[in-house]
Design a protein around this motif. Sequence first.
Motif, short mmCIF file in Angstrom:
data_model
loop_
_atom_site.label_atom_id
_atom_site.label_comp_id
_atom_site.label_asym_id
_atom_site.label_seq_id
_atom_site.Cartn_x
_atom_site.Cartn_y
_atom_site.Cartn_z
N GLU A 421 90.04 21.55 87.14
CA GLU A 421 91.00 22.59 86.78
C GLU A 421 90.74 23.87 87.58
O GLU A 421 91.65 24.46 88.16
CB GLU A 421 90.93 22.89 85.28
CG GLU A 421 91.38 21.75 84.38
CD GLU A 421 90.31 20.66 84.22
OE1 GLU A 421 90.66 19.56 83.78
OE2 GLU A 421 89.13 20.92 84.57
N HIS A 424 91.39 23.31 91.42
CA HIS A 424 92.81 23.31 91.78
C HIS A 424 93.41 24.70 91.63
O HIS A 424 94.30 25.09 92.40
CB HIS A 424 93.57 22.30 90.93
CG HIS A 424 93.36 20.89 91.36
ND1 HIS A 424 93.16 19.86 90.49
CD2 HIS A 424 93.29 20.33 92.60
CE1 HIS A 424 92.99 18.73 91.16
NE2 HIS A 424 93.06 18.99 92.44
N LEU A 569 95.43 14.34 94.96
CA LEU A 569 96.42 14.61 93.92
C LEU A 569 97.68 13.84 94.25
O LEU A 569 98.22 13.93 95.35
CB LEU A 569 96.74 16.10 93.86
CG LEU A 569 97.86 16.49 92.89
CD1 LEU A 569 97.40 16.31 91.44
CD2 LEU A 569 98.33 17.92 93.12
N ASN A 571 101.62 12.36 92.62
CA ASN A 571 102.67 12.60 91.65
C ASN A 571 102.60 11.59 90.52
O ASN A 571 102.21 10.44 90.72
CB ASN A 571 104.04 12.53 92.34
CG ASN A 571 105.15 13.07 91.46
OD1 ASN A 571 105.74 12.34 90.68
ND2 ASN A 571 105.42 14.35 91.60
N ASP A 572 102.98 12.03 89.32
CA ASP A 572 102.97 11.14 88.15
C ASP A 572 103.78 9.87 88.38
O ASP A 572 103.52 8.83 87.77
CB ASP A 572 103.55 11.86 86.93
CG ASP A 572 102.61 12.92 86.36
OD1 ASP A 572 101.40 12.84 86.65
OD2 ASP A 572 103.07 13.81 85.63
N SER A 590 93.99 12.01 90.88
CA SER A 590 94.46 12.87 89.80
C SER A 590 95.97 12.99 89.95
O SER A 590 96.53 12.67 91.02
CB SER A 590 93.79 14.25 89.85
OG SER A 590 94.05 14.89 91.08
N ASP A 592 99.94 14.93 88.77
CA ASP A 592 100.71 16.05 88.24
C ASP A 592 102.18 15.68 88.36
O ASP A 592 102.55 14.80 89.14
CB ASP A 592 100.41 17.33 89.03
CG ASP A 592 100.71 18.60 88.22
OD1 ASP A 592 101.54 18.53 87.30
OD2 ASP A 592 100.13 19.65 88.52
N ASP A 593 103.01 16.36 87.56
CA ASP A 593 104.44 16.02 87.60
C ASP A 593 105.16 16.71 88.75
O ASP A 593 106.24 16.28 89.15
CB ASP A 593 105.12 16.36 86.27
CG ASP A 593 105.08 17.85 85.95
OD1 ASP A 593 104.18 18.54 86.48
OD2 ASP A 593 105.93 18.31 85.17
N THR A 595 104.25 18.07 92.65
CA THR A 595 103.22 18.12 93.69
C THR A 595 103.82 18.52 95.04
O THR A 595 103.24 18.24 96.08
CB THR A 595 102.55 16.74 93.83
OG1 THR A 595 103.56 15.75 94.05
CG2 THR A 595 101.76 16.38 92.59
#
Length: 626
Positions: A421, A424, A569, A571-572, A590, A592-593, A595
């Motif tokens: 966290e 990023h 990272l 995308n979901d 990892s 994220d929705d 990116t």
Amino acid sequence: MKRLIALITFSCFVLNLAAQQTQKPVLHGSNWMAITGKPLAATAGAMIFQQGGNAVDAACAMLAATCTMWDTLSWGGETQVLIYNPKTKKVIAINALGFAPTGATAEFFKSKGYNFPPEYGPLAATTPGTPGGLIYMLSNYGTMSLQQVLAPSIQLAAGYAIEAQAANTMERYKTQIGEWPYSKKVFLTHNGEKREAPEAGEIFVQKDLLATLTKMVSAEQDALKKGKSRKNALMAAYDRFYKGDIAEEFVRGSREQGGLITMEDLAKWKPIEEEPLQINYKGIDVYKLQQWTQGPAMLQALNILENFDLKSMGYNSTKYIHTIYQAMNLAFADRDFYYGDPYVSPNGPIKGLLSKDYAKQRASLIQYEKNDAGIGPGDPYPFEGKRNPYLGLLKKRGYEMDTTKRNFAPKHDMGNNTSPELYHDRMWRGTTSVEAADKEGWVVSVTPSGGWLPACIAGHTGVGMSQRMQSFVLDSALNPFNVVAPGKRPRVTLSPSLALKDGKPYLSSAVQGGDTQDQNLLQFFLNVYEFGMDVQQASEAANINSNQLWLSLGGTKTSDREPKPGQILLNDSTPEPVRSDLKKMGYTLSFDDRTSGPVNAIYFDWKHGSLWGGSSNHGEDYGIGW
């Protein structure tokens, strides 16, 4: 059979992404386009266009408005600009990055126990660059007065309904803001109450900043009344900020709080107009700022990727993601060691770094079966006919030359234990971007920054000081070109882009997000060029981020900045077969929705004589076209 089904599923995923509806519509205009990080700031640009200003005038108004609204920047920060001049048909660059002040040496910061300069407070501040950069742009390429382009920002400083994003950021950082008396006065409007920052929708007034902006305009108007030329009148405003009563209060307020900036520092600093760097990617001329930014890393990555058939791999397939990740790691490893202020010795080997032959050598190092956690800086010096004088430093840094396998093989594992966290947050640390174009042909791409919340305000100026000193290093083994010194500019992440096709503007883009900027802009460009997306689709499309680089922003400990090899990272929406393949290749995933950036951009449709605008779906970024 399962594998075939998985491949069919992935193919459908790729096709759907390319054709998907966007969360925001693409913008269309035939006269002008204005895009930036805040709706009110985009409106300021539109106001200037409607009054007859050109794209440079509008960009100046948007820049001023975003600084006044604390859109992750302030007036004391820095401005980086690419401009296409339709009269000369050339791209020019403006370097309005402040430099390190008197006394800012590696020994000074080390004496305080730092491994990097601090990320916040007076000791993080370079000299202000944005006021000088704005006036230089306006003076040389705009058409309007400072009074006209600052009118919207002066109205905002007098009081505007603050948005939740800025107000909540002030509240979140209220403890730190409370350490600086002038920041506390401006931001904590309800001092002592449960919520000390303004509420969303509250009229936020900045009396000191209003006075500063008014003084600059008064200097210009007084000069005009005395018969001075437009350019000389603008310089009168410049001089009042950098040499007059504004400068005196800025320096007094900075030094009162422990800062280093002197009157001589402000008087000596100047914006620089320079030649941008440029490469050709499959017929497209791509322009970036020089190596005082990370911009050349995108050019290096494009040179490397030109050796591959990306389109045949398929958008965001396992092979595509892996190839992009490896190319970015190779380019960023060079960025981390070779980039720095080209106006201060030593000068980096930028000719070799941008050589197509060097790119082929770097491309040959990509391992297709796994992530290469040992990628390090290459040796570009032979590609400009020189011998590398820094091989000893590279050895000290942990790399040994091995030309039979790769350029440098690491002797140690660079483990970074920072939480994902926090890592990023530092990697994505935002700013804003400004994009403007008009039917006369002027194009402006800006990535301004600095003085973001929690900002330390310099005295009664209302001006938040830059935090860009943190991008210097204190150890030449990390980067001999970017060691802090008075009068030197740090190597920054800020990186607008312009691209020409057949000598005419093709694509203008910029993005916020620290070390991810040229990762996202690279993929945005490929989304448009290789995969045929429009600018809005490309700005919202799923990107990847590599964590395998040294952070440019963050804490003062080395462990705060070290790379995280193999961390990626995604995308979901990334399909399970791709996730599984990447894990087998040694990646740590990892998700994220969102990116993609946020990217703001303009595409030039010469077939129809129109402008296409793309404005990120990440937050408050906003565009207006006419």
